[in-house]
Design a protein around this motif. Structure first.
Motif, PDB file in Angstrom:
ATOM      1  N   THR A 172      -1.524  18.460  14.663  1.00 39.43           N
ATOM      2  CA  THR A 172      -1.479  17.904  13.302  1.00 39.43           C
ATOM      3  C   THR A 172      -0.656  16.619  13.289  1.00 39.43           C
ATOM      4  O   THR A 172      -1.032  15.631  12.648  1.00 39.43           O
ATOM      5  N   ILE A 173       0.459  16.637  14.017  1.00 42.18           N
ATOM      6  CA  ILE A 173       1.307  15.430  14.075  1.00 42.18           C
ATOM      7  C   ILE A 173       0.539  14.287  14.736  1.00 42.18           C
ATOM      8  O   ILE A 173       0.527  13.160  14.238  1.00 42.18           O
ATOM      9  N   ILE A 174      -0.143  14.593  15.829  1.00 44.59           N
ATOM     10  CA  ILE A 174      -0.947  13.552  16.499  1.00 44.59           C
ATOM     11  C   ILE A 174      -2.002  13.012  15.534  1.00 44.59           C
ATOM     12  O   ILE A 174      -2.246  11.811  15.446  1.00 44.59           O
ATOM     13  N   VAL A 227      -3.269   4.676  19.958  1.00 42.32           N
ATOM     14  CA  VAL A 227      -3.365   5.415  21.236  1.00 42.32           C
ATOM     15  C   VAL A 227      -4.088   6.751  21.026  1.00 42.32           C
ATOM     16  O   VAL A 227      -4.853   7.194  21.888  1.00 42.32           O
ATOM     17  N   PHE A 228      -3.839   7.365  19.877  1.00 40.94           N
ATOM     18  CA  PHE A 228      -4.417   8.694  19.627  1.00 40.94           C
ATOM     19  C   PHE A 228      -5.801   8.635  18.971  1.00 40.94           C
ATOM     20  O   PHE A 228      -6.425   9.682  18.780  1.00 40.94           O
ATOM     21  N   ASP A 229      -6.244   7.451  18.613  1.00 37.23           N
ATOM     22  CA  ASP A 229      -7.514   7.341  17.883  1.00 37.23           C
ATOM     23  C   ASP A 229      -8.689   7.963  18.643  1.00 37.23           C
ATOM     24  O   ASP A 229      -9.601   8.522  18.041  1.00 37.23           O
TER      25      ASP A 229
END
Lengths: 281, 225
Positions: A214-216, A223-225
């Protein structure tokens, strides 16, 4: 037949554990508190939502109705219900190992695969029970107390006001999709349970994974896209999409697909692990 | 010399406003005052940026002096001001001054523009511009500048209740630049592109179709409770 009997036994085991009722009791208490709070001071909550519009516009009609209360409750609780699910389902395999009953279970005339599948099915039934209870309390009890009416939904694009006649199917599909999300949590915790020898590990690990993902998912970092669309937590809020106008069917189908993939993969991992699990030592 | 010019100017403006009020605006006010009460069915069609709402049916109730109620089947989005505020403001002729000038042509009718300036600072209205069909004594358009709601333009069309100055259609054009969505609202999981607020429409339009007027038939005060 043996599989169904075993599933029934697994559900009886769930029903016999006091912790299984924590979820139902917690939901009842939480929803009762929210309903009471809304009854006492719901207008303040509504004015927070409509404040930016009310300088120029006025909203006439019954905004604070059961449909809105149900939406608020769902929005508040759907994030926390995974804990209530994992509390029970995270114990299904590891609990047997912990109590030493796993060998007796494996000695039954039923394959290990069927044992695991019956545990998944029992976990799915328990999750369904929680979802139905959530739906009953949030929608029908709220409607009984507040009455029914048009549903005002606040999205990132603005306000959407759905006519009362256009709400029922949205809730039905919304609850079904929310159930699929919770089922994914149930499957994850059972999968982790197959690796563990105690109850706490899978429960805590499930919540840790949900919090981490959830945090990501909420971090606005490029970077996390690439991985965000594949995290099941990203799609756990897919139930809200039924309340958009127009309904983004393609996006919902994509969310459902990803959640189903997660379920299949996690069941596969659990089957693989349990089938090669050493239960003799 | 400058003071004398100022005094003469004020006297001139005052005399103009008093003269104009007694003619065009007063005729409108007399017409509005002839309505003691009314009930009307309303169909509200709102096209406001950031708000999606389908048509809503409602019943409007009005009773002199300032009792007004909207009984909507469902949630209706309406302008905060516009139904009775202007009429209420205009009927108190001692609290404003009016200046007439040539207006624009609205629906083929040459109008007279009346600029109404409140003399009472406590009123919410800062300035009102009215485009009046002086032959029929009907307000065809108005532009209200208020302290609380900014600028709102309203267009009126009349059919069967023109003798009472009651419109059959009211179109409110609302300034929506002030709308800001709370950031805490749950994000749309399917929204990937950043939205540019500057590209969004800034004008909202709410059209109210009014049918089935029942004028001066008497309305119980209980309806407004």
């Amino acid at each position: 037949m043996m599989f169904l009997n075993n599933t029934y036994n697994e559900f009886i085991k769930i029903a016999a554990k006091p912790r299984s009722y924590i979820g139902l009791i917690a939901l009842t208490v939480l929803i009762s508190v929210i309903i009471l709070a809304m009854k006492a001071d719901g207008s303040t909550y509504i004015s927070f939502v409509t404040a930016s519009f009310e300088q120029t516009l006025s909203f006439s009609g019954d905004i604070m109705n059961g449909n809105l209360i149900a939406f608020i409750i769902l929005q508040m609780l759907i994030v926390h219900i995974p804990l209530l699910v994992a509390l029970v389902t995270g114990d299904l395999i590891s609990g047997e190992a912990n109590m030493g009953t796993i060998r007796m279970l494996a000695s039954k005339p039923i394959s290990r695969t069927q044992i695991v599948l019956s545990k998944f099915l029992a976990g799915a039934l328990y999750t369904l029970l929680l979802t139905v209870w959530l739906g009953f309390l949030s929608l029908y009890v709220a409607r009984w107390i507040f009455g029914t009416g048009d549903l005002m939904v606040l999205t990132s694009d603005g306000l959407i006001i759905h006519p009362e006649s256009d709400v029922e199917w949205r809730y039905l599909y919304g609850f079904l999709t929310a159930y699929l999300s919770l089922l994914t949590v149930s499957t994850l915790s059972i999968c982790l349970s197959a690796f563990a020898e105690n109850s706490i590990g899978p429960i805590v690990s499930t919540m840790a994974i949900i919090i981490f993902f959830t945090i990501i998912g909420t971090m606005d970092v490029t970077v996390f896209d690439a991985i965000k669309p594949y995290l099941f937590t990203t799609h756990m809020a897919a139930w809200r999409s039924y309340f958009e106008d127009p309904v983004p069917w393609d996006a919902i189908n994509e969310s459902i697909r990803i959640l189903i993939y997660h379920n299949v993969i996690l069941i596969g991992i659990a089957l693989y692990q349990f089938n090669r699990k050493d239960i003799t030592s | 010399m400058r003071q004398l010019f100022l005094i003469l100017s004020l006297v001139f403006v005052s005399s103009i406003s008093l003269a104009q009020q007694s003619k065009t605006l007063n005729a409108v006010v007399v017409k509005l005052n002839s309505v003691k009460d009314y009930t009307v069915n309303a169909r509200v069609v709102a096209a406001v940026p950031m708000i999606k709402i389908k048509e809503v049916n409602a019943v409007l109730y009005f009773k002199q002096k300032d009792k007004f109620k909207i009984d909507a089947k469902g949630i209706a989005v309406l302008p905060k001001q516009g139904f009775i505020e202007l009429n209420k403001f205009l009927t108190n002729t001692s609290k404003y001054m009016a200046i007439e000038s040539t207006g624009k042509v609205i629906g083929g009718v040459s109008t007279l523009m009346v600029t109404v300036i409140p003399t009472d600072e406590s009123t919410d209205i800062i300035l009102a511009k009215l485009w009046i069909d002086s032959k029929k004594s009907l307000i065809l358009a108005s532009q209200l500048t208020t302290k609380s709601s900014g600028v709102m333009t309203t267009n009126y069309t009349y059919t069967d209740q023109a003798q009472f100055g009651l419109p059959s259609t009211i179109v409110f054009e609302i300034d929506v630049k002030r709308f800001k969505m709370p950031k805490s609202v749950a994000a749309n999981i399917h929204q990937t592109d950043k939205q540019d607020d500057s590209k969004k429409d800034k004008q909202g339009k709410i059209t109210v179709y009014l049918t089935g007027y029942k004028v001066n038939k008497g309305i119980s005060d209980n309806i407004f409770k």
